[in-house]
Motif scaffolding. Sequence first.
Motif, short mmCIF file in Angstrom:
data_model
loop_
_atom_site.label_atom_id
_atom_site.label_comp_id
_atom_site.label_asym_id
_atom_site.label_seq_id
_atom_site.Cartn_x
_atom_site.Cartn_y
_atom_site.Cartn_z
N LYS A 1 0.97 -1.07 -0.09
CA LYS A 1 0.08 -0.01 -0.06
C LYS A 1 0.91 1.21 0.14
O LYS A 1 1.91 1.36 0.41
CB LYS A 1 -0.93 0.17 1.29
CG LYS A 1 -2.04 -0.92 1.16
CD LYS A 1 -2.75 -1.01 2.30
CE LYS A 1 -3.88 -2.48 2.38
NZ LYS A 1 -4.79 -2.24 3.49
N GLY A 2 0.18 2.47 -0.47
CA GLY A 2 1.12 3.80 -0.49
C GLY A 2 1.46 4.08 -1.95
O GLY A 2 1.21 3.37 -2.67
N GLU A 3 2.12 5.05 -1.84
CA GLU A 3 2.78 5.56 -3.28
C GLU A 3 3.75 4.77 -3.78
O GLU A 3 4.77 4.24 -3.22
CB GLU A 3 3.10 6.92 -2.85
CG GLU A 3 2.12 8.23 -2.85
CD GLU A 3 1.22 8.09 -4.17
OE1 GLU A 3 1.86 8.24 -5.41
OE2 GLU A 3 0.10 8.21 -3.98
N PRO A 4 3.55 4.35 -5.07
CA PRO A 4 4.66 3.51 -5.75
C PRO A 4 5.83 4.38 -5.94
O PRO A 4 5.94 5.67 -6.21
CB PRO A 4 4.21 3.24 -6.93
CG PRO A 4 3.06 4.09 -7.45
CD PRO A 4 2.69 4.69 -6.12
N ASP A 5 7.02 3.83 -6.17
CA ASP A 5 8.30 4.50 -6.41
C ASP A 5 8.41 4.58 -8.15
O ASP A 5 7.78 3.78 -8.55
CB ASP A 5 9.52 3.83 -5.96
CG ASP A 5 9.52 3.89 -4.28
OD1 ASP A 5 9.10 4.81 -3.70
OD2 ASP A 5 9.99 2.97 -3.58
#
Length: 198
Positions: A133-137
């Motif tokens: 989860k969260g923003e991808p790099d």
Amino acid sequence: MFAVIKTGGKQYRVAANDVLTIEKLEGAAGDTVEFNEILMVGEGAGATFGVPFVEGAMVVAEVVEQGRARKVLAFKKRRRQNSKRIRGHRQHQTVVKITDILTGGAKPSKKAAPKTEAPKAETAAAPMFKAPKGEPDDLTTIKGIGPVAAGQLNEQGITTFAQIAKLSDKDVARIDEAMPFSADQISDWRDQAKALAK
């Protein structure tokens, strides 16, 4: 019974269920095409010859695939002129399967070509890894990963530097088998990702 048809400036001897490669015709795989330029139809004493074509005769075929022939190279060199040129050409071709040879003005029986569908399991294959989860790099920061490769990795659930950094040798082997990347490439990405993940 067989017939001789004319298409693409060439003549072909055909019989039912023959598969032949001819000059390109319009149509997608599964479409039905009709050849009306029939030079001869029948067999033995009962053969009918056209002047130039047999009236009321027709050959019906199904398009198997559209493709191209092997590349033909044309090489030209002028001696002592420091000049040479190479050109390649691949002729478009259509592969057809003869389904029916009709005479006496008979019309083809219109039946829908069977459509083959890809197995749903293949089209909806589960990704190899679970994306966190969260923003991808931005994986393109890693040298050797372009936008296309980054998209392929994202489809398999690899979206962050931390994921790449934690790949085990077993994971590297799995990716090597399933994707168009070598184990050396993936190992190099893993080393770079360890530095970027800090």
